[in-house]
Design a protein around this motif. Structure first.
Motif, mmCIF file in Angstrom:
data_model
loop_
_atom_site.group_PDB
_atom_site.id
_atom_site.type_symbol
_atom_site.label_atom_id
_atom_site.label_comp_id
_atom_site.label_asym_id
_atom_site.label_seq_id
_atom_site.Cartn_x
_atom_site.Cartn_y
_atom_site.Cartn_z
ATOM 1 N N SER A 199 34.744 38.915 20.178
ATOM 2 C CA SER A 199 36.152 39.156 19.891
ATOM 3 C C SER A 199 36.994 38.770 21.100
ATOM 4 O O SER A 199 36.495 38.517 22.196
ATOM 5 N N ALA A 200 38.299 38.755 20.879
ATOM 6 C CA ALA A 200 39.201 38.401 21.976
ATOM 7 C C ALA A 200 39.184 39.439 23.083
ATOM 8 O O ALA A 200 39.567 39.152 24.218
ATOM 9 N N MET A 214 30.940 39.745 26.490
ATOM 10 C CA MET A 214 30.285 41.033 26.279
ATOM 11 C C MET A 214 31.342 42.120 26.225
ATOM 12 O O MET A 214 32.436 41.963 26.768
ATOM 13 N N PRO A 215 31.042 43.227 25.552
ATOM 14 C CA PRO A 215 32.048 44.280 25.366
ATOM 15 C C PRO A 215 32.522 44.877 26.686
ATOM 16 O O PRO A 215 31.728 45.102 27.609
ATOM 17 N N ALA A 216 33.802 45.157 26.746
ATOM 18 C CA ALA A 216 34.366 45.834 27.916
ATOM 19 C C ALA A 216 34.150 47.341 27.850
ATOM 20 O O ALA A 216 34.285 48.038 28.863
ATOM 21 N N PRO A 300 39.941 34.303 25.765
ATOM 22 C CA PRO A 300 39.724 35.707 26.122
ATOM 23 C C PRO A 300 40.980 36.312 26.700
ATOM 24 O O PRO A 300 41.755 35.636 27.369
ATOM 25 N N GLN A 301 41.198 37.600 26.442
ATOM 26 C CA GLN A 301 42.313 38.295 27.051
ATOM 27 C C GLN A 301 42.030 38.488 28.530
ATOM 28 O O GLN A 301 40.948 38.837 28.942
ATOM 29 N N ALA A 302 43.052 38.306 29.328
ATOM 30 C CA ALA A 302 42.872 38.428 30.770
ATOM 31 C C ALA A 302 42.731 39.871 31.192
ATOM 32 O O ALA A 302 42.147 40.177 32.216
ATOM 33 N N ALA A 303 43.275 40.782 30.377
ATOM 34 C CA ALA A 303 43.246 42.180 30.787
ATOM 35 C C ALA A 303 43.096 43.076 29.568
ATOM 36 O O ALA A 303 44.022 43.764 29.159
#
Length: 321
Positions: A199-200, A214-216, A300-303
């Motif tokens: 995901s994003a 990988m998941p945050a 990808p989202q940066a944050a």
């Protein structure tokens, strides 16, 4: 109709396989695995592509044999899982050998709580049952909601029967991240699969020299609650499954919150990569994993913040893991 057939297959597995002698179940699993492997379907083809990243020097013939071993390992997971509800404590203890128990015990005795994270290796359900019955630590995990709903209910009941609290990833008014954080602040244990999130919100990591996400969630929860973040690797060794609980992954003090989260996720990825490199046949990744294999890749989202960092469900090709 397809959903009913799938559910009937799982129901038959739980009902019938536990009644058969164990050697018969082992032979049956190998034969099913070999039949699927010979068909060279999409899942087997993708498994071989993934294993080629793990073993880049392997010849085509070596990769074929490795994928065959991988399918046998994957079917062993299912055969064991169908029989696991009737295994007693002694049987579960005899089937597990665990190194690094002291890391988990220290975290739990300190009252800070712990997050066990692992890749799609070996038999996670067996390892979870061992943690509950041998160490006495009940834990919370997350499951992907499946169709039909009755199949999802079967898997929830199966895992709850092993001593796990199961949260549905979607379709509930309960906040998954909030509930997991609350469990950790209570000094409890949660277990999450963390090697795949396309995901994003997934964090980019280097894995065997290529980029995936990988998941945050695991790192974010550790930052948010102060819980110990403990990567685990699993593999089969003859009749037993072995596991290694690695030392806690700490947040680098010199980095900002987002950079530290990324560094922690990369550190887990490096630990898992080392375990997978030693035991590639027990990495059950039959799906597209690296971004280069995807037809289109969102940026990808940066944050990605903590609230959007969902833990990854243990799933393969629509099957709960």
């Amino acid at each position: 109709m397809r959903e009913k057939l799938v559910e009937s297959g799982y129901a038959a597995g739980w009902a019938v396989l536990k009644l058969l002698p164990e050697p018969v179940v082992g032979v049956l699993g190998d034969r099913i695995a070999d039949a699927v492997w010979r068909r060279q379907g999409r899942g087997v083809h993708q498994l071989e592509k993934n294993l080629a990243r793990v073993r880049p020097q392997a010849s085509p013939a070596e990769l074929r044999e490795l994928s065959r071993a991988g399918m046998r390992s994957y079917l062993r997971y299912w055969m064991e899982s169908f029989r696991l509800p009737v295994w007693n404590d002694r049987k579960i203890a005899d089937r597990m050998q665990v190194d690094g128990i002291e890391h988990l015990v220290a975290a739990m005795e300190s009252g800070r709580g712990a997050i066990i994270t692992l890749p799609h290796m070996g038999n996670w359900d067996l390892a979870g049952a061992w943690v509950v019955r041998h160490l006495g630590f009940n834990f919370t995990t997350v499951a992907e909601r499946l169709k039909p709903e009755s199949l999802f209910d079967r898997f929830v009941a199966y895992r709850e029967g092993l001593g796990m609290e199961v949260l549905a990833l979607t379709g509930s008014d309960i906040s998954v991240i909030g509930t997991l954080a609350r469990r950790l602040r209570e000094g409890k244990l949660i277990c999450l699969v963390g090697d795949r999130d396309l995901s994003a919100a997934g964090l980019p990591v280097d894995f065997f020299g290529e980029t995936t996400r990988m998941p945050a969630g695991p790192a974010a929860l550790a930052q948010r609650t102060g819980a110990a973040l403990l990567p685990v690797t699993l593999w089969y060794d003859g009749p037993v499954q072995r596991a290694r609980i690695h030392p806690p992954v700490e947040a680098p003090a010199e980095l900002g919150r987002q950079a530290a989260k990324s560094a922690m996720t990369q550190a887990m990825a490096d630990i898992w990569a080392a375990g997978i490199a030693r035991h590639p046949q027990d990495w059950h990744m039959l799906q597209r994993f690296w971004l280069a294999d995807l037809p289109s890749t969102p940026q990808p989202q940066a944050a990605a913040d903590e609230t959007s960092a969902e833990p990854s469900p243990r799933a393969q090709q629509g099957e709960p893991r």
